[in-house]
Scaffold this motif. Structure first.
Motif, PDB file in Angstrom:
ATOM      1  N   LEU A   1       0.811  -1.218   0.000  1.00 15.91           N
ATOM      2  CA  LEU A   1       0.000   0.000   0.000  1.00 15.91           C
ATOM      3  C   LEU A   1       0.845   1.268   0.000  1.00 15.91           C
ATOM      4  CD1 LEU A   1      -2.798  -0.935   2.569  1.00 15.91           C
ATOM      5  CD2 LEU A   1      -3.010  -0.821   0.085  1.00 15.91           C
ATOM      6  N   GLU A   2       2.107   1.150   0.392  1.00 14.36           N
ATOM      7  CA  GLU A   2       2.964   2.333   0.463  1.00 14.36           C
ATOM      8  C   GLU A   2       3.047   3.050  -0.880  1.00 14.36           C
ATOM      9  OE1 GLU A   2       7.285   3.689   2.298  1.00 14.36           O
ATOM     10  OE2 GLU A   2       6.991   1.596   1.720  1.00 14.36           O
ATOM     11  N   ASN A   3       2.953   2.313  -1.956  1.00 14.04           N
ATOM     12  CA  ASN A   3       3.077   2.908  -3.291  1.00 14.04           C
ATOM     13  C   ASN A   3       1.777   3.518  -3.793  1.00 14.04           C
ATOM     14  OD1 ASN A   3       5.803   2.033  -3.556  1.00 14.04           O
ATOM     15  ND2 ASN A   3       5.087  -0.010  -4.115  1.00 14.04           N
ATOM     16  N   TYR A   4       0.701   3.393  -3.030  1.00 15.02           N
ATOM     17  CA  TYR A   4      -0.603   3.816  -3.535  1.00 15.02           C
ATOM     18  C   TYR A   4      -1.362   4.770  -2.617  1.00 15.02           C
ATOM     19  CZ  TYR A   4       0.274  -0.224  -6.511  1.00 15.02           C
ATOM     20  OH  TYR A   4       0.846  -1.113  -7.388  1.00 15.02           O
ATOM     21  N   VAL A   5      -1.013   4.800  -1.352  1.00 12.77           N
ATOM     22  CA  VAL A   5      -1.764   5.631  -0.409  1.00 12.77           C
ATOM     23  C   VAL A   5      -1.437   7.108  -0.624  1.00 12.77           C
ATOM     24  CG1 VAL A   5      -2.045   6.198   2.030  1.00 12.77           C
ATOM     25  CG2 VAL A   5      -1.964   3.814   1.315  1.00 12.77           C
ATOM     26  N   PRO A   6      -2.449   7.979  -0.722  1.00 12.51           N
ATOM     27  CA  PRO A   6      -2.215   9.418  -0.917  1.00 12.51           C
ATOM     28  C   PRO A   6      -1.425  10.027   0.241  1.00 12.51           C
ATOM     29  CG  PRO A   6      -4.509   8.844  -1.360  1.00 12.51           C
ATOM     30  CD  PRO A   6      -3.880   7.628  -0.729  1.00 12.51           C
ATOM     31  N   PRO A   7      -0.777  11.175  -0.006  1.00 10.87           N
ATOM     32  CA  PRO A   7       0.110  11.776   1.000  1.00 10.87           C
ATOM     33  C   PRO A   7      -0.592  12.296   2.250  1.00 10.87           C
ATOM     34  CG  PRO A   7      -0.106  13.198  -0.929  1.00 10.87           C
ATOM     35  CD  PRO A   7      -0.735  11.912  -1.284  1.00 10.87           C
ATOM     36  N   ASP A   8      -1.921  12.392   2.226  1.00 10.07           N
ATOM     37  CA  ASP A   8      -2.600  12.892   3.427  1.00 10.07           C
ATOM     38  C   ASP A   8      -2.889  11.789   4.442  1.00 10.07           C
ATOM     39  OD1 ASP A   8      -4.394  11.876   1.526  1.00 10.07           O
ATOM     40  OD2 ASP A   8      -6.079  13.011   2.345  1.00 10.07           O
ATOM     41  N   TYR A   9      -2.350  10.578   4.201  1.00 13.27           N
ATOM     42  CA  TYR A   9      -2.563   9.459   5.113  1.00 13.27           C
ATOM     43  C   TYR A   9      -1.262   9.027   5.794  1.00 13.27           C
ATOM     44  CZ  TYR A   9      -7.283   8.425   3.340  1.00 13.27           C
ATOM     45  OH  TYR A   9      -8.608   8.482   3.013  1.00 13.27           O
ATOM     46  N   THR A  10      -1.404   8.516   7.000  1.00 14.20           N
ATOM     47  CA  THR A  10      -0.372   7.723   7.655  1.00 14.20           C
ATOM     48  C   THR A  10      -0.941   6.329   7.865  1.00 14.20           C
ATOM     49  OG1 THR A  10       0.649   9.587   8.814  1.00 14.20           O
ATOM     50  CG2 THR A  10       1.010   7.397   9.742  1.00 14.20           C
ATOM     51  N   VAL A  11      -0.200   5.313   7.424  1.00 19.71           N
ATOM     52  CA  VAL A  11      -0.639   3.931   7.559  1.00 19.71           C
ATOM     53  C   VAL A  11       0.135   3.272   8.696  1.00 19.71           C
ATOM     54  CG1 VAL A  11      -0.780   1.675   6.430  1.00 19.71           C
ATOM     55  CG2 VAL A  11      -1.242   3.756   5.118  1.00 19.71           C
ATOM     56  N   ILE A  12      -0.582   2.634   9.605  1.00 20.12           N
ATOM     57  CA  ILE A  12       0.020   1.885  10.710  1.00 20.12           C
ATOM     58  C   ILE A  12      -0.519   0.461  10.647  1.00 20.12           C
ATOM     59  CG2 ILE A  12       0.226   1.663  13.219  1.00 20.12           C
ATOM     60  CD1 ILE A  12      -0.251   4.693  13.418  1.00 20.12           C
ATOM     61  N   ALA A  13       0.386  -0.506  10.605  1.00 23.47           N
ATOM     62  CA  ALA A  13      -0.022  -1.922  10.557  1.00 23.47           C
ATOM     63  C   ALA A  13       0.729  -2.665  11.651  1.00 23.47           C
ATOM     64  CB  ALA A  13       0.289  -2.524   9.192  1.00 23.47           C
ATOM     65  N   LEU A  14       0.000  -3.341  12.543  1.00 25.85           N
ATOM     66  CA  LEU A  14       0.659  -4.017  13.656  1.00 25.85           C
ATOM     67  C   LEU A  14       0.593  -5.526  13.498  1.00 25.85           C
ATOM     68  CD1 LEU A  14      -1.563  -4.267  16.808  1.00 25.85           C
ATOM     69  CD2 LEU A  14      -2.409  -3.103  14.775  1.00 25.85           C
ATOM     70  N   ASP A  15       1.518  -6.198  14.182  1.00 28.00           N
ATOM     71  CA  ASP A  15       1.484  -7.655  14.304  1.00 28.00           C
ATOM     72  C   ASP A  15       0.671  -8.012  15.542  1.00 28.00           C
ATOM     73  OD1 ASP A  15       3.093  -8.113  12.087  1.00 28.00           O
ATOM     74  OD2 ASP A  15       4.951  -8.234  13.245  1.00 28.00           O
ATOM     75  N   LEU A  16      -0.416  -8.737  15.342  1.00 25.95           N
ATOM     76  CA  LEU A  16      -1.252  -9.161  16.464  1.00 25.95           C
ATOM     77  C   LEU A  16      -0.524 -10.222  17.304  1.00 25.95           C
ATOM     78  CD1 LEU A  16      -4.585  -9.302  14.465  1.00 25.95           C
ATOM     79  CD2 LEU A  16      -4.053  -7.700  16.316  1.00 25.95           C
ATOM     80  N   PRO A  17      -0.972 -10.490  18.519  1.00 28.34           N
ATOM     81  CA  PRO A  17      -0.303 -11.485  19.372  1.00 28.34           C
ATOM     82  C   PRO A  17      -0.137 -12.836  18.673  1.00 28.34           C
ATOM     83  CG  PRO A  17      -1.867 -10.240  20.665  1.00 28.34           C
ATOM     84  CD  PRO A  17      -2.069  -9.810  19.240  1.00 28.34           C
ATOM     85  N   TYR A  18       1.044 -13.440  18.907  1.00 32.52           N
ATOM     86  CA  TYR A  18       1.415 -14.731  18.320  1.00 32.52           C
ATOM     87  C   TYR A  18       1.499 -14.673  16.793  1.00 32.52           C
ATOM     88  CZ  TYR A  18       0.670 -16.415  23.037  1.00 32.52           C
ATOM     89  OH  TYR A  18       0.738 -16.581  24.406  1.00 32.52           O
ATOM     90  N   HIS A  19       1.739 -13.475  16.267  1.00 38.22           N
ATOM     91  CA  HIS A  19       1.920 -13.275  14.833  1.00 38.22           C
ATOM     92  C   HIS A  19       3.125 -12.363  14.601  1.00 38.22           C
ATOM     93  CE1 HIS A  19      -2.297 -14.590  14.740  1.00 38.22           C
ATOM     94  NE2 HIS A  19      -2.115 -14.881  13.462  1.00 38.22           N
ATOM     95  N   GLY A  20       3.757 -12.569  13.442  1.00 35.06           N
ATOM     96  CA  GLY A  20       4.856 -11.696  13.054  1.00 35.06           C
ATOM     97  C   GLY A  20       5.952 -11.638  14.094  1.00 35.06           C
ATOM     98  N   LYS A  21       6.421 -10.429  14.374  1.00 38.19           N
ATOM     99  CA  LYS A  21       7.521 -10.235  15.316  1.00 38.19           C
ATOM    100  C   LYS A  21       7.059  -9.774  16.702  1.00 38.19           C
ATOM    101  CE  LYS A  21      10.801  -9.085  11.621  1.00 38.19           C
ATOM    102  NZ  LYS A  21      11.688  -8.049  11.056  1.00 38.19           N
ATOM    103  N   THR A  22       5.764  -9.675  16.892  1.00 36.62           N
ATOM    104  CA  THR A  22       5.263  -9.298  18.220  1.00 36.62           C
ATOM    105  C   THR A  22       5.640 -10.362  19.249  1.00 36.62           C
ATOM    106  OG1 THR A  22       3.455  -7.853  17.520  1.00 36.62           O
ATOM    107  CG2 THR A  22       3.141  -9.038  19.596  1.00 36.62           C
TER     108      THR A  22
END
Length: 271
Positions: free
Chosen positions: A41-62
């Motif tokens: 999404l980084e290549n498509y989201v307009p400049p007026d947005y901030t995108v935050i994506a988290l790793d939920l418990p027992y997922h990813g690097k959390t």
């Protein structure tokens, strides 16, 4: 794109962010996935947005050290910490949830409707009670049997095969289930993840009341050939909130969160 950890109680919650705009998109991934699924999404989201994506418990690097519980209070506190860290405490949020993350997004919508700008749900879990999930996570005996089965799965494999032969279980569900219980580590994670998320149970009737009262836009995106989460669930959910809730079906299966469908996703975010 940047990544970081935030301290929450004795846990380290991992997340990424990109953009520097005042409008927040909070992204919630599907089962067995991580914040990386939103990177495109980084290549498509307009400049007026901030995108935050988290790793939920027992997922990813959390690194989750609060036991097999992820409560609504935990979810709200972590969301608030993320907003504070990025100086956006007063900002309204667009929720973007895929599959299991859709259930989490619905819980946030229910718990903090005054903070939500709109909600975009991609093949969302949470719009129908799955009887097996309910038995495995909401009942004592069911959870004990679930834990036993994840350690001794032979009988369950037999049950799946029998159900498939009798046409009680379709091939897609059979393959999906096999994928998530094919080895010891995967089964352990399934038990931890399902049990941990058991308190995230959005109340759909109440949520629909909130949507009408607050005139909150909700956009649903489904795959036409999805045999795991059917678009009929979304159509039923829309009943009574048609003025605020749209539903769009695209030519794919369950994996609607892909770059090739980004136009559909961005249209839902910006509409």
């Amino acid at each position: 794109m940047q990544t970081a950890f935030i301290q929450y109680r004795s846990s380290q919650v991992h997340y990424c962010w990109f953009g520097a705009g005042p409008r927040i998109i909070l992204c919630l991934h599907g089962y067995g996935e991580s914040e990386t699924t939103f990177h495109f999404l980084e290549n498509y989201v307009p400049p007026d947005y901030t995108v935050i994506a988290l790793d939920l418990p027992y997922h990813g690097k959390t690194q989750w050290h609060e036991g097999l519980t992820f409560s609504i209070a935990d979810l709200l506190a972590i969301t608030q910490l993320l907003l504070e860290k990025h100086g956006q405490e007063a900002s309204k949020i667009t929720l973007l949830g895929f599959s299991m993350g859709g259930r989490v997004a619905l819980q946030l919508l229910q718990s903090m409707p005054n903070k939500i700008e709109k909600t975009v749900l991609l093949a969302p879990d949470g719009l129908k009670v799955n009887i097996w999930y309910w038995l495995a996570t909401q009942t004592y005996l069911g959870n004990r049997l679930f834990g036993f089965t994840m350690k001794h799965p032979a009988w369950f494999f037999w049950l799946l095969q029998t159900g498939n032969r009798l046409k009680l279980i379709n091939q897609s569900v059979l393959k999906f289930t096999r994928y998530y219980i094919h080895d010891t580590t995967v089964r352990r994670l399934l038990y931890e993840r399902w049990t941990c998320m058991r308190t995230i149970k959005p109340d759909l009737a109440f949520i629909k009341t909130l949507i009408r009262a607050n005139q909150l836009p909700v956009h649903l995106l489904y795959g036409k050939y999805d045999r795991i989460i059917r678009h009929e669930r979304g159509e039923k959910f829309r009943t009574g909130i048609e003025s605020f809730c749209t539903l769009h079906i695209i030519q794919t299966g369950h994996q609607v969160l892909q770059e090739k469908y980004v136009n559909h996703i961005m249209q839902a975010i910006q509409s």
